[in-house]
Structures are given as structure tokens and as C-alpha cells.
Design a protein around this motif. Structure first.
Motif, short mmCIF file in Angstrom:
data_model
loop_
_atom_site.label_atom_id
_atom_site.label_comp_id
_atom_site.label_asym_id
_atom_site.label_seq_id
_atom_site.Cartn_x
_atom_site.Cartn_y
_atom_site.Cartn_z
N ILE A 333 -9.81 -9.19 -3.92
CA ILE A 333 -9.64 -8.65 -5.27
C ILE A 333 -8.70 -7.45 -5.31
O ILE A 333 -8.71 -6.67 -6.25
CB ILE A 333 -11.03 -8.24 -5.83
N LEU A 334 -7.90 -7.30 -4.25
CA LEU A 334 -7.08 -6.10 -4.08
C LEU A 334 -5.60 -6.43 -4.00
O LEU A 334 -5.24 -7.56 -3.66
CB LEU A 334 -7.44 -5.39 -2.77
N THR A 335 -4.77 -5.42 -4.26
CA THR A 335 -3.37 -5.53 -3.88
C THR A 335 -2.92 -4.21 -3.25
O THR A 335 -3.43 -3.15 -3.60
CB THR A 335 -2.49 -5.99 -5.06
N TRP A 336 -2.01 -4.31 -2.30
CA TRP A 336 -1.64 -3.17 -1.46
C TRP A 336 -0.14 -2.96 -1.61
O TRP A 336 0.65 -3.85 -1.27
CB TRP A 336 -2.03 -3.50 -0.03
N LEU A 337 0.25 -1.82 -2.15
CA LEU A 337 1.65 -1.59 -2.49
C LEU A 337 2.25 -0.48 -1.63
O LEU A 337 1.67 0.61 -1.55
CB LEU A 337 1.76 -1.16 -3.97
N ASP A 338 3.40 -0.77 -1.07
CA ASP A 338 4.16 0.26 -0.36
C ASP A 338 5.03 0.98 -1.39
O ASP A 338 5.96 0.40 -1.94
CB ASP A 338 5.03 -0.43 0.71
N VAL A 339 4.67 2.24 -1.67
CA VAL A 339 5.40 3.01 -2.69
C VAL A 339 6.17 4.16 -2.03
O VAL A 339 6.53 5.12 -2.69
CB VAL A 339 4.42 3.56 -3.76
N SER A 340 6.39 4.05 -0.72
CA SER A 340 6.92 5.20 0.02
C SER A 340 8.31 5.63 -0.44
O SER A 340 8.69 6.78 -0.26
CB SER A 340 6.93 4.90 1.52
N GLU A 341 9.05 4.72 -1.09
CA GLU A 341 10.37 5.15 -1.60
C GLU A 341 10.24 5.98 -2.87
O GLU A 341 11.20 6.59 -3.33
CB GLU A 341 11.24 3.92 -1.88
N LEU A 342 9.04 5.98 -3.45
CA LEU A 342 8.84 6.73 -4.71
C LEU A 342 8.09 8.04 -4.49
O LEU A 342 8.17 8.95 -5.33
CB LEU A 342 8.06 5.87 -5.72
N GLY A 343 7.31 8.13 -3.42
CA GLY A 343 6.55 9.36 -3.17
C GLY A 343 5.41 9.07 -2.22
O GLY A 343 5.29 7.95 -1.70
N THR A 344 4.55 10.06 -2.00
CA THR A 344 3.37 9.81 -1.16
C THR A 344 2.36 9.03 -2.01
O THR A 344 2.44 9.02 -3.25
CB THR A 344 2.71 11.13 -0.72
N GLY A 345 1.39 8.43 -1.34
CA GLY A 345 0.36 7.70 -2.07
C GLY A 345 -0.38 8.62 -3.04
O GLY A 345 -0.71 8.25 -4.17
N ASP A 346 -0.61 9.84 -2.57
CA ASP A 346 -1.30 10.82 -3.39
C ASP A 346 -0.49 11.15 -4.65
O ASP A 346 -1.01 11.17 -5.77
CB ASP A 346 -1.50 12.07 -2.51
N GLU A 347 0.82 11.37 -4.45
CA GLU A 347 1.66 11.69 -5.61
C GLU A 347 1.70 10.53 -6.60
O GLU A 347 1.61 10.72 -7.82
CB GLU A 347 3.11 11.97 -5.14
N ILE A 348 1.79 9.32 -6.08
CA ILE A 348 1.91 8.16 -6.99
C ILE A 348 0.58 7.90 -7.70
O ILE A 348 0.55 7.59 -8.90
CB ILE A 348 2.40 6.91 -6.22
N ALA A 349 -0.54 8.08 -6.98
CA ALA A 349 -1.85 7.90 -7.63
C ALA A 349 -2.02 8.94 -8.75
O ALA A 349 -2.46 8.61 -9.85
CB ALA A 349 -2.97 8.01 -6.61
N SER A 350 -1.62 10.19 -8.48
CA SER A 350 -1.74 11.24 -9.50
C SER A 350 -0.82 10.95 -10.68
O SER A 350 -1.20 11.13 -11.84
CB SER A 350 -1.35 12.61 -8.93
N TYR A 351 0.37 10.47 -10.35
CA TYR A 351 1.35 10.15 -11.39
C TYR A 351 0.82 9.02 -12.30
O TYR A 351 0.90 9.10 -13.52
CB TYR A 351 2.67 9.74 -10.72
N LEU A 352 0.22 7.99 -11.68
CA LEU A 352 -0.28 6.86 -12.48
C LEU A 352 -1.47 7.28 -13.35
O LEU A 352 -1.65 6.75 -14.45
CB LEU A 352 -0.66 5.68 -11.57
N LEU A 353 -2.23 8.22 -12.86
CA LEU A 353 -3.36 8.71 -13.66
C LEU A 353 -2.82 9.36 -14.94
O LEU A 353 -3.32 9.12 -16.04
CB LEU A 353 -4.17 9.70 -12.82
N LYS A 354 -1.77 10.14 -14.78
CA LYS A 354 -1.21 10.87 -15.91
C LYS A 354 -0.42 9.93 -16.83
O LYS A 354 -0.56 9.94 -18.04
CB LYS A 354 -0.26 11.95 -15.35
N GLU A 355 0.40 9.11 -16.22
CA GLU A 355 1.38 8.32 -16.97
C GLU A 355 0.79 7.02 -17.52
O GLU A 355 1.16 6.57 -18.60
CB GLU A 355 2.55 8.02 -16.01
#
Ligand SMILES: Cc1ncc(COP(=O)(O)O)c(C=O)c1O
Length: 407
Positions: A333-355
Motif C-alpha cells: 500500500i506504499l510508494t517510495w520516491l527518491d526526491v534527492s534532487e529536490l531536497g532532503t526527505g525532511d525538507e520535502i515532507a515539510s514542504y508537502l505539509l505546507k503546500e
């Protein structure tokens, strides 16, 4: 009184609340509860169809009848109600060909989180080393430490579809190594370890006389006809493998808190002996419901169809985002995304929470190799349209990030 924490053992002294102490990106605990109250969509809990109701009618009926009769006010046996152990043995037989004795090889646990810790408990003590695949389920890293053992992370390589590289195990094995812990299929990567790869791992485990703890919480939904092999069925592995399972993910009944362990009777004797001290007993009412749910094999097929549809939907939406890399999930039930070109996982999770008003997981909680990734639970909500809307808003936010428009 003197500092109460000074009286604790060194492991608990160093714990700081972990996931429960971070509010905005909490995986579990108060932080997520607060976010739910604010209307944030939670795609960070591996809890099928959360927050929508999903108890099959037939299971509900059996449980309501049981409540009306009144018996569920009483304890179940600490090792698990017999009808449930029997249903589990039948389920395992149908899948693996293993003919388990429900009174010698199976124990019920109140969910598989407690089962996973309990699986390790008879074996580990100070000085032991435990090899944990990285990335994998966060509990794999903390549980051995709770038992005073130390963890040796063994990296899995994204380019190799996160399969085991036995050379990486060989490099790290010492005369203190006692156990290997795997999550199979893996969480967060969804990888289903292939037969040949499991055979290679078994040879390594046997050669070094180790124990395998195999968490199969996600074993029920495997896609694209990939073969699922329980490592305890491989040559020489039954007597040294503890298999930990759950009905939370596969049957979508996480709130029932029913998990189970199966193993050789020499190991099981120890689990039976300490069951009342450590586990207490699983809840009687959900043990009754679990028997009915396990027998509903058509329901399981229906769920596999739902999760596969979501997997496909998620892949079609997320694979079009520039600078984000992913593979179609192999299970669950999961998907695993490599977002390293956009930021750290922490930054992207925080960004998605806001955005995008969604809570997803920062990949670094799954180990060093999870850095630069996020995990998204795709089988949330019952309604596919709602899921599509949320996936699209995540994709739009990430697209904006990739083009630099988020500044
Ligand atoms: C890999 C894995 N194992 C075990 C669990 C625990 O599940 P439960 O305690 O609900 O059986 C989880 C929950 O997320 C998980 O992801």
C-alpha cells in the motif's frame, strides 16, 4: 527525588520520545492527531483506507453476535485463542505448505509491532550484534537496542532494486553477530525479495550460524505475479527463522491489533513460556473477528485488486514529476520516491505539509539509505477519486518545487 531518568537503563535514558516528540512531521502520536484535527490528509500511516471504515460485513456480523452473547468480556489465552491459532495454521499451510501445529508452532500477539520485539527477545543480550537491512522498518533499528544489542545496518542499493548484496553482509559479520532482521516485502521500498536472493541470504545465515527474524506484515498483496517466498521454507532455515505476521495491512484491520508469530517448537516453547508476562493476551473480540476475516479469502483478493489499482494510479501520477524517481511498487500500500534532487526527505515532507496539506514520511526514519526519499501511503481513503485528487496535489506541489516556482 534525584533525576528519574538517571535510574533508567542506558537505552531508555537515551530515548527522547522519537516520533512522538516531533509535532509537524510526526509519523504517529500527538503531532499527527493535531494535524488530523486541522484537516491535513494523512498519507504517512500504513493503515489501509485510513480514515474510512473498512470492516467486512461478515466480520462485523460475527463480532456483533459475539458481543451480544457477552463472552468477549473475558480474556483469551495468552498464547492466542485456539480457533485463531487454527485459522492461522490453515492460512500458513495454504500459502507455504508448512503444516504448523496450532498448539506448538503459532502464537498470537497484540499486533505485530509487539510481535517483532517479542520475536527478538529470547535471543538478544548485551554484546550481540544484529544485522538490519537499510532502508527498512524503523522498529528494526530500535528493537535490538531496547534489548541491549547493537545494530549493524546493511545497505540495500536502489540501483539493484534494493535486493540483498551478500558481500555487504559478509563485510559486516563478526563473531558477535547473532541475528539478521528483514522486512519482507520491505517497508518502505515495497521490494519482494526473490527466491534466489533469499537463498543467498539463507546460505550466509547458515554459514555463520545466525537467527533470522522475518517480518512479513506486507505479505498479503504482491503484484505482477512476483513469487512470494517465506524464508523459513528454505532448506535449513525452519529451525533458525522466526516469522512475524499481521492482519493489519493485508486484511486492512489495523485497529484489531492482531499479529502472530510462527516458528519451530524449540523456539516457540520460549514464547509460550513468557507470553503472559510480556504479551498478556490479544483482545478477545478482535480475535473472534480475525478468525472470520482470515477465512474470507475472497475479501483478500478484492483488497489486492484495490491496492493494485491504487499502485497503478500513484505510479501514473508520480512518475511524471520531473526530478523525482520511483519504481512501480511490488507489493502493498506504499510508494517510495527518491526526491534527492529536490531536497532532503525532511525538507520535502515539510514542504508537502505546507503546500499540499498532506503528511508523508521523511525517508530518513527508515535508515541512512532512506535519506533523500519520502514514503507515501497510497491506499488511503476508500474513494479512488479522493485519492487521485490528493496524489495530484502532491504532484503539482513537487512539480512547482522542481521548476523552482516555490521560492
Ligand atoms: C513492516 C511492518 N511491520 C510491522 C508493523 C506493525 O503492524 P501491526 O502492529 O499493526 O501488526 C508495521 C506497521 O506499520 C510495519 O510497517
Amino acid at each position: 527525588m534525584s533525576d528519574i531518568t538517571a535510574k533508567m537503563n542506558s537505552v531508555f535514558r537515551s530515548l527522547d520520545g522519537g516520533l512522538f516528540s516531533t509535532v509537524t512531521k510526526a509519523d504517529v502520536g500527538e503531532g499527527a492527531g493535531n494535524l488530523i484535527e486541522k484537516g491535513v490528509d494523512i498519507l504517512a500511516w500504513a493503515d489501509p483506507f485510513f480514515p474510512d471504515p473498512s470492516i467486512p460485513e461478515s466480520v462485523k456480523k460475527v463480532m456483533i453476535e459475539a458481543i451480544e452473547e457477552g463472552f468477549p468480556s473475558h480474556y483469551s489465552m495468552p498464547i492466542g485463542a485456539k480457533p485463531l491459532r487454527e485459522a492461522i495454521a490453515e492460512r500458513v499451510l495454504a500459502r507455504t505448505g508448512l503444516d504448523l501445529d496450532p498448539s506448538r508452532n503459532v502464537i498470537v500477539t497484540p499486533g505485530s509491532d509487539s510481535g517483532l520485539l517479542y520475536a527478538m527477545m529470547p535471543f538478544l543480550e548485551a554484546g550481540d550484534e544484529v544485522m538490519v537491512i537499510d532502508p527498512s522498518y524503523p522498529n528494526n533499528f530500535l528493537d535490538p537496542q531496547i534489548l541491549n544489542a547493537s545494530v549493524v545496518a546493511v545497505p540495500l542499493d536502489r540501483e539493484n532494486n534494493y535486493a540483498f548484496d551478500i558481500a555487504e553482509f559478509e563485510k559486516r559479520v563478526t563473531d558477535r553477530t547473532k541475528m539478521v532482521v528483514i522486512t519482507h516485502p520491505n517497508n518502505p521500498t515495497t521490494t519482494v525479495f526473490r527466491r534466489e536472493n533469499l537463498e543467498e541470504l539463507s546460505r550466509f545465515i547458515i554459514a555463520h550460524d545466525l537467527i533470522l527474524v522475518c517480518d512479513q506484515a506486507f505479505e498479503d498483496h504482491i503484484f505482477d505475479d512476483i513469487e512470494f517466498v517465506s524464508p523459513c521454507t528454505l532448506k535449513g532455515m525452519w529451525e533458525r527463522t522466526v516469522t512475524v505476521c499481521s492482519i493489519s495491512k493485508g486484511l486492512g484491520l489495523s485497529g484489531f491489533r492482531i499479529g502472530y508469530i510462527y516458528a519451530h517448537e524449540k523456539i516457540m516453547d520460549k514464547y509460550y513460556a513468557a507470553a503472559v508476562n510480556v504479551l498478556g493476551a490479544a483482545a478477545t473480540i478482535t480475535s473472534i473477528g480475525a478468525v472470520a476475516a482470515i477465512k474470507e479469502t475472497e475479501y483478500l483478493d478484492y483488497l489486492t485488486g484495490c491496492h493494485k489499482k491504487r499502485r497503478n494510479l500513484a505510479y501514473s501520477v508520480f512518475s511524471k514529476i520531473p526530478k523525482v524517481k520511483l519504481r512501480p511498487s511490488e507489493s502493498g500500500i506504499l510508494t517510495w520516491l527518491d526526491v534527492s534532487e529536490l531536497g532532503t526527505g525532511d525538507e520535502i515532507a515539510s514542504y508537502l505539509l505546507k503546500e499540499a496539506n498532506v503528511l508523508v514520511n521523511d525517508g530518513s526514519i527508515y535508515g541512512e539509505m532512506g535519506k533523500g526519499h519520502i514514503r507515501i501511503v497510497t491506499s488511503v481513503f476508500k474513494d479512488d477519486t479522493k485519492a487521485q485528487k490528493v496524489f495530484t496535489s502532491i504532484a503539482e506541489a513537487l512539480r512547482k518545487k522542481a521548476s523552482g516556482d516555490d521560492m
